[in-house]
Every structure is written in structure tokens, then in C-alpha cells.
Design an enzyme around this catalytic site. Structure first.
Site, PDB file in Angstrom:
ATOM      1  N   HIS A  82       0.852  -1.197   0.000  1.00 19.49           N
ATOM      2  CA  HIS A  82       0.000   0.000   0.000  1.00 19.49           C
ATOM      3  C   HIS A  82       0.879   1.235   0.000  1.00 19.49           C
ATOM      4  O   HIS A  82       1.871   1.300   0.733  1.00 19.49           O
ATOM      5  CB  HIS A  82      -0.896   0.012   1.247  1.00 19.49           C
ATOM      6  N   ASP A 161     -15.233   1.515   6.813  1.00 23.57           N
ATOM      7  CA  ASP A 161     -14.278   2.485   6.264  1.00 23.57           C
ATOM      8  C   ASP A 161     -14.875   3.226   5.080  1.00 23.57           C
ATOM      9  O   ASP A 161     -14.671   4.430   4.925  1.00 23.57           O
ATOM     10  CB  ASP A 161     -12.977   1.805   5.834  1.00 23.57           C
ATOM     11  N   ARG A 168     -15.090  11.613   6.551  1.00 21.04           N
ATOM     12  CA  ARG A 168     -13.846  12.334   6.895  1.00 21.04           C
ATOM     13  C   ARG A 168     -13.438  13.271   5.776  1.00 21.04           C
ATOM     14  O   ARG A 168     -12.943  14.376   6.008  1.00 21.04           O
ATOM     15  CB  ARG A 168     -12.718  11.323   7.168  1.00 21.04           C
ATOM     16  N   SER A 183      -8.134   3.078   8.645  1.00 16.17           N
ATOM     17  CA  SER A 183      -8.732   3.079   7.314  1.00 16.17           C
ATOM     18  C   SER A 183      -7.924   2.190   6.363  1.00 16.17           C
ATOM     19  O   SER A 183      -8.464   1.302   5.690  1.00 16.17           O
ATOM     20  CB  SER A 183      -8.782   4.525   6.810  1.00 16.17           C
ATOM     21  N   LYS A 187      -8.984  -2.153   5.286  1.00 20.40           N
ATOM     22  CA  LYS A 187      -9.226  -2.614   3.902  1.00 20.40           C
ATOM     23  C   LYS A 187      -8.199  -3.667   3.494  1.00 20.40           C
ATOM     24  O   LYS A 187      -8.523  -4.675   2.898  1.00 20.40           O
ATOM     25  CB  LYS A 187      -9.095  -1.435   2.930  1.00 20.40           C
TER      26      LYS A 187
HETATM   27  N1  URA Z   1      -5.867   6.235   2.315  1.00 18.90           N
HETATM   28  C1  URA Z   1      -6.843   5.515   2.931  1.00 18.90           C
HETATM   29  O1  URA Z   1      -7.237   4.444   2.486  1.00 18.90           O
HETATM   30  N2  URA Z   1      -7.368   6.022   4.059  1.00 18.90           N
HETATM   31  C2  URA Z   1      -6.961   7.185   4.598  1.00 18.90           C
HETATM   32  O2  URA Z   1      -7.482   7.568   5.623  1.00 18.90           O
HETATM   33  C3  URA Z   1      -5.949   7.930   3.940  1.00 18.90           C
HETATM   34  C4  URA Z   1      -5.404   7.416   2.801  1.00 18.90           C
END
Ligand code: URA
Length: 429
Positions: A82, A161, A168, A183, A187
Site C-alpha cells: 500500500h 471504512d 472524513r 482506514s 481494507k
Molecule cells: N488512504 C486511505 O485508504 N485512508 C486514509 O485515511 C488515507 C489514505
């Protein structure tokens, strides 16, 4: 329990228990706790933060709001990467097939553009027909057949999320380390991973503008992921200039194809190879780094990585052969001589969005072919009249775009060393 009391508790700097966090996340996901209360809670977290225990609990509750992929005991290691997002960051595209060629399973759950940074899903959708909405069965099937898949978080992955992120985004509560951590990890961990590598960007083209904030986010991500039973490692990497030359959806796919074909810019290749080697070593610690780096080089030079990418695109209904030609381009020339001192990277991301390459509001459509090719790097010597960048736009030459790009590339007289690409490696236990 009472949501108002919990919001007030966090507002006053007290710590919440796992049951209290579960009450908030379950209530919000089911609709019992309304957006206005959850917004107030996020703002309280933004100002008061969360301790390690609370951040782990928040991540776990968000993860448990949806389903998790199961892979069984005897399968190849399941891994993912990621990035916190940067301008020109297309690394996931060449990385996933390389990892699959190394014998790893890569169910990569990716996102869309956010702020000035592009998203892997938007980039891949510039390939005609490419599907990014696979359900859990399809993710499992393509990963088992091909070795890798790149898709969005389906409705069943971390629904908390999905809802919380949208809230957010419009309440000024994105840049909170515990909220970002929960977050991202909720995922990613839903894909049933054995190991995850994080590319945490720092600099003027990243969410984390200082190296200290990036380090702190990287440390939190690593410790929370490790606590939740996954091997996690983070690289803190530079985002004070675009990664590679191309910024824009289809242009970045083309640059990724160059990498898969053994060409392309050095920084993109080197970061892709480092992330692949580090991730492989996390699940095969008995191997040597040099050996893996060499294997990655062979996978690319023999054409295996490109073949794997084609297989993935076909499995996701994409037609790589129908990728259109890039748009017409015009050149922006340098107005003085000197050395590139710095690049306002985020501004270049906004320029691409203004060309139509990203969204200004939810639901905006994207023009895949627009973008920039940045022809200089920090520390380069330039001369008056030399090309600095190319603009790919199917409309017309726009002087205001040319002015913005020129202003984003700062030229001065002083010698200037290019910034280090990988600044730090943070390993879990
Ligand atoms: N990427 C995400 O998936 N969540 C966040 O809060 C910030 C960047």
C-alpha cells in the site's frame, strides 16, 4: 452505551475501551449512529489522538465490519503493498505481476485518486474494459488463476471504512494518524494477508509533508498491523518530486508497461524492485536480498512480468491492445538557465486534475489521456529554451497551464543534490 457520552469522553482526552469503539463503529455502519455524531467523534480523535490500544481496537472493529478473504493453510504466501499516495506513483501496476511471478499471491485492494494524488483504479480503468469492481469470489478466482489481481474494495470489504472515509473527506478529518491507520489496514487486512509492505510518502507531493509525520504514520501502521497478526514493514520514501516522468492515468499505465518491458525511469524501476524484494524477504527470510533482486531483474528481462500483467488484464476483462494512442502534446520550455532546486509536486498533481485527469467532486468523470511528462529532476542542470515538461491535452495549448508548470519547477544557481528515494525502513517484530 450512549454515543454522546463517548464523543465527550474522547473530546476530553480520555481513552475508550474496545467495547466502546465497537459500539461506535457498529452503530455507524448500521446507520444507528448518524453522520453528525460520527463527524464529531472523528474531530475529537483528530485533536486528541488515540493510544496504541485504541488504534488497534478501531482497526479491528473496522476490519470486522465486513468479510475477510480466506486462503487456507497450504497456499503460497498472500501479500500486498500500500502506498499512502503520491504524484506519479504507479508502482502497484508493475509490482503486482512481478510479485505473482515470484510465486506470491497478490489480491491487491486499491483506491481512487485522493486530493492531488492519482489512484491505481483510475489509472487501470484507462485500459478499455478493465474491471475494478470484482466481488470476493472473483478476487479469489483471479488471484488463484493468475497470481495477482488489482481491484477496489467491494461492498463487503470494511464497509465501516467506506462510510467513514466519505465522512472524513468532507469534515476535515482525513489527516489523523489513528484514523488513517485504521482506514488503510482495515481494507488491506480484509484480503487475508500474510504480509503487507507500506510505502509511506513524505514531502510536498504527499499527505505527510514532513518526514517526522511520515515516520510516525509508518511506525503506527507497522505496530498496529503487527499486533493484528500480519507481517508489516514500511518504507518512508521521497515525494518531493513526481515518481517517474509521467503524471496522468493512461500515461502512467504506459510508463508502467515500459517498466514491465525492462525500460522506463530509474526511480520507478528501483522502487518497484526494492518493494518486491523487501516483500519477498518478509515471507522468505531465509533468502538473500541480492539473490531476490537478481530474480526480479530476470523476471522483467525475460518478459514473464509483462506476460503476467497481460493475463491479469485479460482476467479483469481489459483489452490492453485497445489502449489508445496518447493525446497530442506540447512542450514547455525553460525561461532561464540554472539548476533545478525543487519541484512543487502537489501543484503538478492539481494541474493534471485541472486538465481533466482527476475529480474535483465525487462523481466527476475522468479524461484518461491527459497529463504531464516532467522532463527534469531536482539537481538537473537546465538551459534557457530547454524542454522542462510536455503537456498531453486534446484541447489546445493553454498558457495558464504552461505558466503553472513552469512556476512549479524552481530553478536557481546553487548546486543541489537530488533527494534520497528511500529514506528509512521500519520493520515489525
Ligand atoms: N488512504 C486511505 O485508504 N485512508 C486514509 O485515511 C488515507 C489514505
Amino acid at each position: 452505551m450512549n454515543a454522546v457520552k463517548l464523543i465527550a469522553k474522547k473530546r476530553d482526552g480520555e481513552n475508550l475501551s474496545e467495547d466502546e469503539i465497537r459500539f461506535l463503529i457498529d452503530g455507524f455502519t448500521s446507520g444507528d449512529i448518524p453522520d453528525y455524531q460520527m463527524s464529531a467523534f472523528c474531530m475529537a480523535v483528530y485533536f486528541q489522538g488515540m493510544n496504541a490500544f485504541e488504534t488497534v481496537a478501531l482497526t479491528r472493529q473496522m476490519l470486522e465490519s465486513g468479510l475477510r478473504l480466506q486462503w487456507g493453510e497450504t497456499e503460497a504466501p498472500v501479500v500486498d503493498k500500500h502506498s499512502t499516495g503520491g504524484v506519479g506513483d504507479k508502482i502497484s501496476i508493475p509490482l503486482a505481476p512481478i510479485l505473482a511471478c515470484l510465486g506470491l499471491k497478490v489480491p491487491m485492494i486499491s483506491g481512487r485518486g485522493l486530493g492531488a494524488t492519482g489512484g491505481t483504479l483510475d489509472k487501470l480503468e484507462s485500459i478499455p474494459g478493465f474491471r475494478t469492481d470484482l466481488d470476493l469470489d472473483e478476487i479469489r478466482r483471479v488471484t488463484n488463476q493468475v497470481g495477482c489481481v488489482i481491484t477496489g474494495a467491494s461492498q463487503s470489504i470494511a464497509p465501516a471504512d467506506r462510510k467513514l472515509y466519505a465522512l472524513r473527506d468532507v469534515t476535515g478529518t482525513v489527516p489523523s494518524i489513528p484514523l488513517i491507520t485504521a482506514s488503510i489496514l482495515s481494507k488491506k487486512l480484509a484480503a487475508g494477508l500474510d504480509a503487507l509492505i507500506l510505502d509511506v510518502k513524505w514531502g510536498n507531493g504527499a499527505f505527510m509533508k514532513t518526514i517526522e509525520r511520515a515516520r510516525s504514520l509508518a511506525q503506527t501502521l507497522v505496530s498496529v498491523g503487527t499486533e493484528l497478526g500480519v507481517k508489516v514493514c514500511a518504507l518512508v520514501t521521497d515525494m518531493n518530486q513526481p515518481l517517474g516522468r509521467m503524471v496522468g492515468n493512461q500515461l502512467e499505465v504506459m510508463e508502467s508497461l515500459d517498466i514491465l518491458n525492462g525500460r522506463g525511469p530509474d526511480d520507478v524501476r528501483s522502487l518497484t524492485f526494492d518493494l518486491a524484494s523487501d516483500l519477498y524477504l518478509m515471507v522468505h527470510p531465509e533468502k538473500q536480498r541480492d539473490e531476490i533482486r537478481a530474480a526480479v531483474g530476470d523476471i522483467v528481462s525475460s518478459g514473464q512480468a509483462m506476460t503476467k500483467f497481460r493475463q491479469m488484464v485479460n482476467a479483469q476483462n481489459g483489452r490492453l491492445e485497445d489502449l489508445p494512442e496518447s493525446y497530442e502534446s506540447y512542450q514547455i520550455e525553460c525561461e532561464c538557465s540554472g539548476i533545478v532546486q525543487g519541484i512543487h509536486t502537489e501543484e503538478l498533481g492539481w494541474v493534471v486534475i485541472d486538465l481533466g485527469g482527476g475529480r474535483k467532486k465525487v462523481g466527476d468523470s475522468i479524461e484518461p489521456g491527459v497529463g504531464l511528462e516532467i522532463l527534469v529532476r531536482i539537481g538537473d542542470q537546465v538551459k534557457k529554451g530547454m524542454p522542462l515538461a510536455r503537456v498531453f491535452d486534446n484541447k489546445h495549448v493553454d498558457k495558464s497551464i504552461a505558466d503553472r508548470v513552469r512556476q512549479a519547477i524552481c530553478i536557481g544557481k546553487e548546486a543541489n543534490d537530488p533527494p534520497a528515494l528511500i529514506v528509512e525502513r521500519i520493520q515489525g517484530n
